[in-house]
Design a protein around this motif. Structure first.
Motif, PDB file in Angstrom:
ATOM      1  N   CYS A 177      32.645 -43.207 -11.933  1.00 34.91           N
ATOM      2  CA  CYS A 177      32.605 -43.546 -13.337  1.00 34.91           C
ATOM      3  C   CYS A 177      33.408 -44.617 -13.729  1.00 34.91           C
ATOM      4  O   CYS A 177      34.604 -44.200 -13.611  1.00 34.91           O
ATOM      5  CB  CYS A 177      32.629 -42.373 -14.373  1.00 34.91           C
ATOM      6  SG  CYS A 177      32.312 -42.882 -15.998  1.00 34.91           S
ATOM      7  N   HIS A 225      31.789 -43.157 -24.412  1.00 30.08           N
ATOM      8  CA  HIS A 225      31.750 -42.636 -22.838  1.00 30.08           C
ATOM      9  C   HIS A 225      31.420 -40.911 -23.175  1.00 30.08           C
ATOM     10  O   HIS A 225      31.963 -40.045 -23.760  1.00 30.08           O
ATOM     11  CB  HIS A 225      33.313 -42.593 -22.475  1.00 30.08           C
ATOM     12  CG  HIS A 225      33.706 -42.038 -21.222  1.00 30.08           C
ATOM     13  ND1 HIS A 225      34.546 -41.942 -20.549  1.00 30.08           N
ATOM     14  CD2 HIS A 225      32.652 -41.761 -20.005  1.00 30.08           C
ATOM     15  CE1 HIS A 225      34.775 -41.292 -19.528  1.00 30.08           C
ATOM     16  NE2 HIS A 225      33.326 -41.142 -19.098  1.00 30.08           N
ATOM     17  N   LEU A 239      34.321 -45.779 -16.690  1.00 28.86           N
ATOM     18  CA  LEU A 239      34.903 -45.238 -17.671  1.00 28.86           C
ATOM     19  C   LEU A 239      36.046 -44.311 -17.519  1.00 28.86           C
ATOM     20  O   LEU A 239      37.162 -44.480 -18.096  1.00 28.86           O
ATOM     21  CB  LEU A 239      33.923 -44.931 -18.689  1.00 28.86           C
ATOM     22  CG  LEU A 239      32.885 -46.084 -19.242  1.00 28.86           C
ATOM     23  CD1 LEU A 239      31.722 -45.330 -19.825  1.00 28.86           C
ATOM     24  CD2 LEU A 239      33.553 -46.764 -20.155  1.00 28.86           C
ATOM     25  N   CYS A 240      35.855 -43.486 -16.809  1.00 31.48           N
ATOM     26  CA  CYS A 240      36.877 -42.458 -16.168  1.00 31.48           C
ATOM     27  C   CYS A 240      37.959 -43.137 -15.755  1.00 31.48           C
ATOM     28  O   CYS A 240      39.127 -43.056 -15.944  1.00 31.48           O
ATOM     29  CB  CYS A 240      36.413 -41.457 -15.283  1.00 31.48           C
ATOM     30  SG  CYS A 240      35.213 -39.994 -16.108  1.00 31.48           S
ATOM     31  N   HIS A 261      27.697 -39.223 -16.113  1.00 33.77           N
ATOM     32  CA  HIS A 261      28.666 -40.018 -17.392  1.00 33.77           C
ATOM     33  C   HIS A 261      27.777 -41.215 -17.666  1.00 33.77           C
ATOM     34  O   HIS A 261      27.247 -41.771 -16.645  1.00 33.77           O
ATOM     35  CB  HIS A 261      29.996 -40.321 -16.984  1.00 33.77           C
ATOM     36  CG  HIS A 261      30.895 -39.240 -16.791  1.00 33.77           C
ATOM     37  ND1 HIS A 261      32.098 -39.282 -16.636  1.00 33.77           N
ATOM     38  CD2 HIS A 261      30.477 -37.982 -16.802  1.00 33.77           C
ATOM     39  CE1 HIS A 261      32.755 -38.008 -16.769  1.00 33.77           C
ATOM     40  NE2 HIS A 261      31.880 -37.157 -16.791  1.00 33.77           N
TER      41      HIS A 261
END
Ligand code: ZN
Length: 190
Positions: A170, A17, A172-173, A25
């Motif tokens: 994002c 990430h 992943l965030c 990102h």
């Protein structure tokens, strides 16, 4: 040779990430220069590109600076032709340093990574405005899913999808995974 293995060995391709220099990102970080810092990798990638044009004759290899310089040189060395490059002057891609091309010279344009094809197209335009004929283009990596159109036949050694997201969008965030800036101590120590 497995190109992606060479990328992994040199941290040129990281999975996780990442916060890219654009601020976006991504689950992948690609920095081709890290693979090319080993001259053996550069020579091998150059040889592989040259092989893809077996049976074709070129008078020179040309690359857009800076990204294309190392792989362009390596490809030219493998083909046994001269190597020149274009670079920006006041924003416009130009042949400088006394480099010249002859009318009708057949040129291969080589770049490290093709994303939109923008710098390859600008390099081709600069060469053709001086009378050269760009016969083909090549890159180590294609990040465009094959769609980048540079106006001449184009090959790449490997195709890589590097998705990018605005931080607020994002996934992943959203999943709570910590974002890393590539090149930071955390990554280097891995
Ligand atoms: Zn993120």
């Amino acid at each position: 040779m497995n190109i992606l293995e060479r990328f992994n060995e040199t941290d040129a391709l990281l999975e996780g990430h990442f916060v890219l220099s654009s601020g976006l990102h991504s689950p992948r970080y690609l920095q081709c220069a890290l693979a090319l810092q080993d001259p053996a990798n550069a020579a091998e990638f150059g040889r592989l590109i040259a092989e893809r044009f077996f049976g074709q004759q070129f008078d020179a290899v040309a690359s857009p600076a800076i990204g294309g310089l190392v792989i362009g040189f390596a490809t030219a060395q493998s083909l046994g032709v001269r190597f020149i490059w274009t670079e920006r002057e006041n924003g416009a891609m130009k042949l400088r340093r006394g480099f010249s091309v002859k009318n009708g010279e057949r040129i291969l344009v080589v770049e490290d990574v093709i994303t939109t094809g923008g710098s390859t197209r600008e390099c081709i335009a600069a060469l053709e405005s001086r009378g050269a004929r760009v016969a083909a283009a090549a890159s180590i990596v294609d990040r465009s899913n094959g769609v980048a159109d540079v106006g001449v036949p184009r090959i790449s050694l490997v195709s890589l999808d590097v998705p990018s997201y605005k931080p607020e969008e994002c996934p992943l965030c959203e999943a709570g995974i910590e974002a890393i800036k590539p090149g930071s101590r955390t990554v280097a120590a891995k």
